[in-house]
Design an enzyme around this catalytic site. Structure first.
Site, mmCIF file in Angstrom:
data_model
loop_
_atom_site.group_PDB
_atom_site.id
_atom_site.type_symbol
_atom_site.label_atom_id
_atom_site.label_comp_id
_atom_site.label_asym_id
_atom_site.label_seq_id
_atom_site.Cartn_x
_atom_site.Cartn_y
_atom_site.Cartn_z
ATOM 1 N N HIS A 108 0.489 -3.998 1.850
ATOM 2 C CA HIS A 108 -0.669 -3.846 2.738
ATOM 3 C C HIS A 108 -0.975 -5.164 3.435
ATOM 4 C CE1 HIS A 108 -2.015 0.205 2.104
ATOM 5 N NE2 HIS A 108 -1.958 0.075 0.800
ATOM 6 N N HIS A 146 3.779 -2.106 -3.396
ATOM 7 C CA HIS A 146 3.020 -1.286 -2.441
ATOM 8 C C HIS A 146 1.750 -2.025 -2.004
ATOM 9 C CE1 HIS A 146 1.197 2.500 -0.797
ATOM 10 N NE2 HIS A 146 0.095 1.818 -1.078
ATOM 11 N N GLU A 147 1.041 -2.567 -2.981
ATOM 12 C CA GLU A 147 -0.224 -3.252 -2.669
ATOM 13 C C GLU A 147 0.011 -4.473 -1.799
ATOM 14 O OE1 GLU A 147 -2.914 -1.909 -3.010
ATOM 15 O OE2 GLU A 147 -2.053 -0.308 -4.201
#
Ligand SMILES: *[C@@H]1O[C@H](CO)[C@@H](O)[C@H](O)[C@H]1NC(C)=O
Ligand SMILES: *[C@@H]1O[C@H](CO)[C@@H](O)[C@H](O)[C@H]1NC(C)=O
Ligand SMILES: *[C@@H]1O[C@H](CO)[C@@H](O)[C@H](O)[C@H]1NC(C)=O
Length: 798
Positions: free
Chosen positions: A572, A568-569
């Site tokens: 970004h 998820h990170e």
């Protein structure tokens, strides 16, 4: 309009409570040490005139005919922009084609990024992205200012402040709400169990208005006759942005001395087409690096809300401990912050040399095992994908190695081979102190064999000892973080997140793009608990990921071991660099755009962990120790399990980017299951490794395409490809509609539109069909939506 008004009132009434909570020195989780709860601002003006046109038909009926297929795409872009400017009768504005424009090697689409210039100054939010193939403009986004060009900037006699400085606080509040409306601050709420993010937005918004108000009433320092002096504006921003009340107070109490202590150095660009008003500033309170400042225009909506006006601003890039802001502050009314994008994003709210002969090995939860509850550890090998990581994961030229700064080297181009978790794509280390330095932080050393084989057997302890117990396994968790992050680099690389499109690498092997921007990955970061975050500055500057421990159980759970959080990170970084071009990190700042920035990460993490037997998945369930994870619902095809539709965005609590993102991820999940039903499921998302001559075997992964493009054969891999290609096509500050249209166009480009109806059906299933509507949309996600469940008429009988 009435809607905004009501919303503002609701917001204000909740203010004190939550802000007070955030300011509480002790959180239930802080273990007696200082834990920072990350504060994050994100808002900006609406662009009512902005468009994304994804249909070549629309483009041609506007009179722009395709050029010869052999014409240089940048030339096509120039002709196209000239044509648009001529139609808009704003020919006195000019533009520059940004150097981060590039051609996608697989699709052949050239993504051209254009910035508007007026009176020699950049229009900070005047963006065009133009997608060109074979002489044809496939689609474009445009937020160029289209109104009358103001008189050239002549310091200091520029028009008086837009907002008179003497305004009373009441008036200021009103102005904040009405003129720019989107003064909602997206804060990040860390602890689980707290419902809607919107509640957390409120206090910050209140605080923001109050601080601005107090600053506006300061007699000294704000009689900014000389708009070329940006120091008051910068201090005003810092007073708002700092998460530390003491620092904010100090700025306001000692305003003059802070202003005078700043050291301003002009930057001179040789042969820059723009006016040279650019500076770096030292001694800025709470900034961890010199601030960059630049005079620019920005657009603010007019009173009627149907077009924009130009306003002169100082644009700052401010790196702080927990935030990395790009902000525009009025040059004439220095307390007036017009837009803020935080290049940092949290995971969770509501809570060409051949590699060395022997590769490294790591004892890890291997790729596909989302977290310790899903499987056992095993010894896995460094994954030599010569295409994605030509020098492997533990090597980079001395010249690109930050630990070699200041060391005199004979041949800087030699590759330095490390035996630690230090390599070209990722620097992984502990960061217990929660500081910004990373080079000298501890990282495991695998020795000459590069064998990162450490035990992992955390014991149940008393709560007071739980932190020390977790720290015992730092070797294990840094190695895991390094392994997962490198695989994510390699995976995304193979789907087209390469050097020219802005990926994260120290050295780019001569393949274009800006270098020296590997990901700084901090394990067990001491700046927080129960979360994770990622900062994405523009291409050429390191991304920074901070993973936290979760004190949701004893022994503590380590976010580094939950692949979904790491993915998820890192996503970004992917979505921020691909949307609006590698050098623009300001396209996913707030509202639907910011929400999708969260949603893509959830979607990709969920897709990566899924297997051929369908199941529902929750995000962060292990780390958070909650079966349903840290979102409102698990991702599911079943509407009883996850009822999210486009219309859900209108619900209270759906203001924050994480809630919006959850809706977007759910829609993508539904769409992808349709593709899987039609095209089947690939057990691996990794394409075959290239042969020695660089060609990529198709294997069972790609299908043969007459035009030579690599087209993933299965539903899950195809969806990942379309999502990434869609990011490249979509406009800066995209809405759900824009991102949907971009994915549909990505399919058009890649497969000739084979999945046109299937994709539409998937989007329509969750309300994002052709008849979906939004009225009174606001940039922070407000507005009133209508679900559209209809597919285009061409699809009705299919
Ligand atoms: C690093 O490894 C590569 C590949 O094995 C080798 O060519 C290179 O010489 C090594 N660098 C150093 C400084 O030993
Ligand atoms: C990490 O591994 C090294 C050996 O590489 C060892 O000396 C050290 O004690 C380990 N650290 C912890 C906290 O176990
Ligand atoms: C697929 O994933 C589900 C959910 O994680 C798991 O229960 C199941 O065992 C997996 N199936 C296979 C074949 O790995």
């Amino acid at each position: 309009m009435r809607y905004f008004f009501t919303a503002s009132l609701v917001v204000a009434s909740l203010a004190g409570h939550v802000y007070g909570h955030r300011q509480a020195a002790q959180s239930p989780y802080d273990e007696g040490r200082v834990v920072r709860q990350r504060k994050s601002l994100g808002f900006g003006p609406d662009h009512p005139h902005a468009v994304f046109r994804a249909s070549p038909y629309q483009i041609q009926t506007n009179g722009f005919t395709p050029m010869d297929a052999s014409m240089d795409p940048l030339e096509v872009a120039r002709l196209f922009v000239d044509d648009v400017l001529m139609n808009k009768k704003s020919s006195s504005s000019s533009y520059k084609i940004r150097s981060d424009s590039y051609t996608d090697k697989n699709t052949g689409v050239t993504h051209v990024y254009v910035r508007q210039l007026i009176n020699g100054l950049e229009v900070a939010d005047g963006d065009m992205n133009i997608n060109i193939k074979d002489g044809m403009v496939l689609s474009y986004g445009n937020s160029f200012f289209a109104g009358a060009i103001p008189e050239p900037f002549t310091n200091p006699t520029v028009n008086a402040a837009r907002i008179p400085l003497q305004k009373s606080c009441d008036q200021l509040h009103q102005t904040l709400h009405s003129l720019r409306r989107p003064n909602v601050v997206d804060s990040e709420q860390v602890v689980m169990g707290q419902s809607p993010a919107s509640e957390a937005n409120v206090p910050l918004m209140q605080h923001f208005a109050e601080t601005s108000c107090a600053l506006a009433s300061l007699p000294e320092g704000f009689t900014s006759d000389d708009i070329a002096d940006f120091r008051p504006a910068l201090l005003a921003f810092m007073a708002n942005a700092t998460p530390k009340p003491a620092v904010a107070d100090d700025i306001m109490d000692n305003f003059d001395s802070h202003r005078d202590a700043m050291e301003v150095t002009p930057i001179h660009h040789f042969a820059s087409g723009e006016a040279g008003l650019e500076f770096v500033v030292d001694n800025v309170p709470d900034a961890v690096n010199p601030v960059k400042a630049k005079l620019a225009y920005t657009q603010i909506p007019n009173e009627a809300g149907d077009s924009t006006e130009l306003h002169l601003v100082w644009k700052f890039e401010v790196e702080m401990e927990d935030n990395w802001y790009e902000t525009a502050v009025s040059a004439s009314a220095p307390h007036d912050i017009i837009s803020v994008v935080d290049w940092a994003s949290d995971a969770y709210a509501p809570i060409p040399k051949p590699p060395a002969s022997s590769g490294a090995s790591y004892n890890v939860f291997k790729w596909g095992i989302n977290d310790p509850e899903c499987g056992e550890r095993s010894v896995e090998k460094e994954n030599f994908d010569l295409h994605a990581s030509p020098a492997g994961w533990h090597s980079m030229p001395y010249a690109n190695d930050p630990s070699m700064k200041g060391v005199r080297l004979v041949n800087k181009r030699d590759f330095r081979n490390t035996t630690t978790t230090w390599g070209n794509n990722v620097f992984a280390q502990e960061n217990w102190e929660g500081q910004n330095s990373y080079v000298d932080n501890y990282r495991p050393d695998g020795g000459v064999a590069k064998a990162f084989n450490y035990e992992y057997d955390p014991q149940e302890t008393e709560k007071v000892d739980a932190l020390d117990e977790a720290k015992k396994y730092i070797n294990t968790t840094v190695a895991q973080l390094f392994y997962t992050s490198n695989l994510v680099h390699d995976l995304y690389y193979r789907y087209g997140f390469d050097e020219v499109s802005g990926n994260f690498q120290q050295h780019n092997f001569g393949r274009g793009g800006a270098e020296n921007d590997g990901v700084i990955a901090n394990a067990q970061d001491g700046s927080g608990f129960n979360n994770a975050n990622f900062m994405t500055p523009p291409d050429g500057q390191n991304g920074r990921m901070r993973m936290y421990l979760w004190n949701t159980a004893i022994p503590y759970r380590d976010g580094d071991l939950e692949a979904g959080i790491v993915i998820h990170e890192l996503s970004h970084g992917l979505s921020t660099r691909l949307t609006g071009g590698p050098a623009n990190s300001g396209c996913l700042g707030w509202g639907e755009s910011g929400g999708m920035g969260e949603g893509w990460g959830d979607f990709l993490a969920t897709t990566i962990r899924s297997n051929s037997t369908y199941s529902d998945y929750a995000m962060g369930a292990w780390a958070a120790n909650r079966p349903n994870g840290i979102r409102n619902f698990p991702y599911s095809l079943d509407e009883d399990v996850n009822p999210s539709t486009y219309k859900t965005l209108d619900k209270p609590g759906y203001w924050g980017v994480h809630a919006i993102g959850e809706v977007w991820a759910e829609i993508l999940w539904v769409v992808s299951q349709g593709l899987i039903e039609k095209h089947g499921f690939s057990d691996t998302l990794f394409p075959p490794k290239p042969l020695a001559d660089g060609t990529v075997p198709h294997g069972d992964f790609y299908r043969t395409d007459k035009k030579g493009a690599l087209v993933p054969k299965h539903g899950n891999s195809l969806m990942v490809q379309l999502v990434l290609n869609g990011m490249k096509l979509q406009t800066c500050r995209p809405s759900f509609f824009d991102a949907r249209d971009a994915i549909i166009q990505a399919d058009q480009v890649l497969t000739g539109g084979e999945n046109f109806c299937l994709l539409w059906t998937g989007f329509a299933a969750r309300g994002l069909g052709v008849d979906a509507e939004v009225i009174n949309k606001t940039p922070w996600g407000g507005g009133i939506r209508t679900n559209g469940f209809t597919s285009p008429s061409a699809c009705v009988d299919k």
